[in-house]
Design a protein around this motif. Structure first.
Motif, PDB file in Angstrom:
ATOM      1  N   GLY A 350       0.810  -1.203   0.000  1.00  0.00           N
ATOM      2  CA  GLY A 350       0.000   0.000   0.000  1.00  0.00           C
ATOM      3  C   GLY A 350       0.845   1.256   0.000  1.00  0.00           C
ATOM      4  N   THR A 351       0.410   2.271  -0.742  1.00  0.00           N
ATOM      5  CA  THR A 351       1.148   3.528  -0.817  1.00  0.00           C
ATOM      6  C   THR A 351       0.209   4.612  -1.335  1.00  0.00           C
ATOM      7  OG1 THR A 351       3.143   4.592  -1.682  1.00  0.00           O
ATOM      8  CG2 THR A 351       2.005   3.066  -3.142  1.00  0.00           C
ATOM      9  N   SER A 352       0.752   5.757  -1.705  1.00  0.00           N
ATOM     10  CA  SER A 352      -0.059   6.851  -2.228  1.00  0.00           C
ATOM     11  C   SER A 352      -0.156   6.760  -3.748  1.00  0.00           C
ATOM     12  CB  SER A 352       0.559   8.193  -1.836  1.00  0.00           C
ATOM     13  OG  SER A 352       1.839   8.341  -2.427  1.00  0.00           O
ATOM     14  N   THR A 356       2.631   5.405  -6.453  1.00  0.00           N
ATOM     15  CA  THR A 356       2.217   4.308  -7.321  1.00  0.00           C
ATOM     16  C   THR A 356       2.678   4.544  -8.750  1.00  0.00           C
ATOM     17  OG1 THR A 356       0.284   3.799  -5.955  1.00  0.00           O
ATOM     18  CG2 THR A 356       0.232   3.072  -8.246  1.00  0.00           C
ATOM     19  N   ARG A 388      -3.395  -1.783   3.567  1.00  0.00           N
ATOM     20  CA  ARG A 388      -4.301  -0.623   3.573  1.00  0.00           C
ATOM     21  C   ARG A 388      -3.879   0.419   4.606  1.00  0.00           C
ATOM     22  NH1 ARG A 388      -6.314   3.423   4.173  1.00  0.00           N
ATOM     23  NH2 ARG A 388      -8.513   4.070   4.048  1.00  0.00           N
ATOM     24  N   CYS A 391      -1.866   3.181   3.001  1.00  0.00           N
ATOM     25  CA  CYS A 391      -2.409   3.901   1.850  1.00  0.00           C
ATOM     26  C   CYS A 391      -2.808   5.321   2.240  1.00  0.00           C
ATOM     27  CB  CYS A 391      -3.630   3.169   1.289  1.00  0.00           C
ATOM     28  SG  CYS A 391      -3.267   1.569   0.565  1.00  0.00           S
ATOM     29  N   VAL A 399      -8.102   4.875  -2.625  1.00  0.00           N
ATOM     30  CA  VAL A 399      -6.779   4.425  -2.191  1.00  0.00           C
ATOM     31  C   VAL A 399      -6.222   3.465  -3.235  1.00  0.00           C
ATOM     32  CG1 VAL A 399      -7.277   4.713   0.263  1.00  0.00           C
ATOM     33  CG2 VAL A 399      -7.759   2.516  -0.835  1.00  0.00           C
ATOM     34  N   TYR A 400      -4.897   3.294  -3.221  1.00  0.00           N
ATOM     35  CA  TYR A 400      -4.224   2.504  -4.245  1.00  0.00           C
ATOM     36  C   TYR A 400      -3.407   1.393  -3.590  1.00  0.00           C
ATOM     37  CZ  TYR A 400      -5.537   6.185  -7.493  1.00  0.00           C
ATOM     38  OH  TYR A 400      -6.257   7.060  -8.249  1.00  0.00           O
ATOM     39  N   LEU A 401      -3.611   0.190  -4.089  1.00  0.00           N
ATOM     40  CA  LEU A 401      -2.845  -0.973  -3.653  1.00  0.00           C
ATOM     41  C   LEU A 401      -2.120  -1.565  -4.855  1.00  0.00           C
ATOM     42  CD1 LEU A 401      -5.387  -2.794  -1.325  1.00  0.00           C
ATOM     43  CD2 LEU A 401      -3.213  -1.843  -0.596  1.00  0.00           C
TER      44      LEU A 401
END
Length: 473
Positions: A350-352, A356, A388, A391, A399-401
């Protein structure tokens, strides 16, 4: 060729002979390609259709030609007979008929003797060496070294076949060859998680499930098995693991929203109902909804990833590390092993949204790691709720995974914090031979580890395969 008028205006018919020998009548001034003959093309097409129809008839009757390569038009017919793949989609890349009269006659005798039995289509995954030997057998017999000890019967050898299989049976780099067979199964045999046994006409035949879905049949009597086709299988491009191959050129991530339902269910099934940690919170799983799925297509990163795999395999060979590697026990979340020789798995990160876009172009970078309980590495999780927590929602609240292919190799299992680590520890007695990664397991850790965490210290051990944009409170 024309009559010589300049410019040619003659309209009379002039016979010409094509290169194949057929006579052609055209206008004197017509420009004709004599190398191409529509009559020959029509004959070839009709011959191809006749061959296809004959192969289809043999296929439907179960009498496909011995070792003949089948037309691609028959692959859908064969696919309908394949056992289900429980966690993905496979496609047939090639197929051969393997009918032998000396195989079918004993099977038909058994079928007539046991009319109350059911017949199932099963897959058998012999090694390539055994596959070549099997196809040379005059009679289909399990006594030639391909049988395995069967379940609770140490003295009984049997052939292991699959009524439902997983992607773990497929080779991630080459087409996997298997035999599609018809197997006689008694009606008394039932499928449970625990091993079930039945004595049936003095033949022990039992069936069990390694997981809730994978169905394995051990068949001690070789006359109950009739091989029909040798098939080459690979992951389908409609499958959530289509990035396992490289049929494309570099491009922007490709939108594959037909996989939204698949990943929505995966996020929900691999998460705690509500998850709170020191790094963040994952809301109720009922609120999870995947909005978009992108498949990353970066040939540079994928080639680095495959080169790293080969480096690991070469090192294992040099250091005489037994193959395949011991499986990594993961009780929760994503746990399917994609490659048993390098312990390749799919994990979440998980990150921003900003990071990403950087990762899908440049890959991960361990030099930018800020450190954690297990050192300065790249962290992944098998449970989506753990990822999560890291994120950061964008302006729209999404949100981005990242779903990543990770080479764990031969991992080290720490029992406590290793926050000063910048690379995996050395193996016992091997000062210059390091482990490949670290696995923080709740079963091994003594510091209250709640989730499985996987840490690698080399960016080439990771390939970001998919980007998930989702709503998750």
């Amino acid at each position: 060729v024309h009559c010589g008028e300049d410019p040619p205006e003659c309209e009379q018919d002039t016979p010409k002979i094509r290169m194949c020998g057929h006579l052609l009548k055209v206008k004197c001034c017509a420009d004709v390609n004599l190398a191409r003959c529509f009559e020959c093309e029509r004959d070839q097409q009709e011959q191809k259709i006749r061959l296809f129809q004959e192969q289809l008839r043999r296929l439907q009757s179960g009498d496909a030609e011995t070792f003949s390569q089948l037309d691609k038009g028959l692959f859908p017919e064969i696919s309908r007979r394949l056992p289900p793949c429980i966690n993905g989609t496979v496609e047939i890349t090639d197929a051969w008929g393997v009918y032998k009269k000396t195989w079918k006659e004993p099977w038909l005798r058994q079928r007539l003797q046991h009319a109350d039995a059911e017949v199932h289509h099963c897959l058998w995954f012999p090694t390539r060496e055994n596959m070549e030997a099997i196809l040379e057998w005059p009679t289909f017999d399990y006594h030639l070294g391909v049988a395995v000890p069967g379940g609770n019967y140490p003295g009984c050898k049997a052939i292991q076949m699959y009524q439902a299989f997983s992607v773990a049976q497929l080779n991630t780099r080459d087409d996997t060859q298997a035999l599609l067979c018809q197997v006689i199964v008694p009606q008394q045999t039932s499928v449970h998680r625990a091993t079930q046994r039945s004595m049936w006409h003095n033949v022990v035949l039992y069936e069990y499930s390694k997981t809730k879905e994978t169905k394995v049949v051990y068949v001690p009597n070789s006359q109950f098995i009739l091989p029909l086709y040798k098939v080459a299988l690979q992951m389908s491009h409609s499958c959530p693991l289509s990035s396992m191959r490289l049929p494309w050129k570099d491009s922007e991530p490709v939108l594959v929203n037909d996989k939204r339902h698949y990943w929505t269910e995966k996020l929900r099934s691999t998460s705690h109902p509500v998850c709170t940690g020191k790094d963040g919170r994952a809301g109720p799983t009922a609120g999870i909804h995947v909005e978009n799925v992108w498949e990353v297509r970066n040939t540079t990163l994928l080639r680095q990833f495959e080169a790293k795999r080969q480096v690991m395999l070469d090192m294992y060979k040099k250091k005489k590390v037994p193959q395949p590697l011991p499986d990594v026990v993961i009780k929760y979340g994503l746990h399917e092993r994609l490659d048993k020789n390098t312990n390749e798995f799919l994990f979440f990160h998980g990150t921003s949204s900003e990071r990403t876009s950087i990762i899908r172009e440049q890959g991960f970078d361990e030099r930018l790691a800020q450190g954690g309980l297990y050192g300065k590495g790249i962290y992944f999780a098998s449970q989506a709720c753990k990822s999560r927590q890291y994120c950061k929602p964008d302006r729209s609240g999404s949100v981005y995974l990242l779903v990543n292919r990770v080479l764990l190799g031969d991992p080290f299992y720490p029992t406590g914090w290793t926050d000063d680590t910048v690379r995996p520890p050395a193996r016992p007695g091997e000062k210059n031979f390091l482990y490949d990664s670290q696995v923080a397991s709740p079963e091994v850790s003594k510091i209250g580890q709640a989730h499985y965490e996987f840490i690698v210290y080399d960016k080439t051990q990771v390939y970001p395969a998919f980007i998930l944009q989702c709503k998750w409170p």
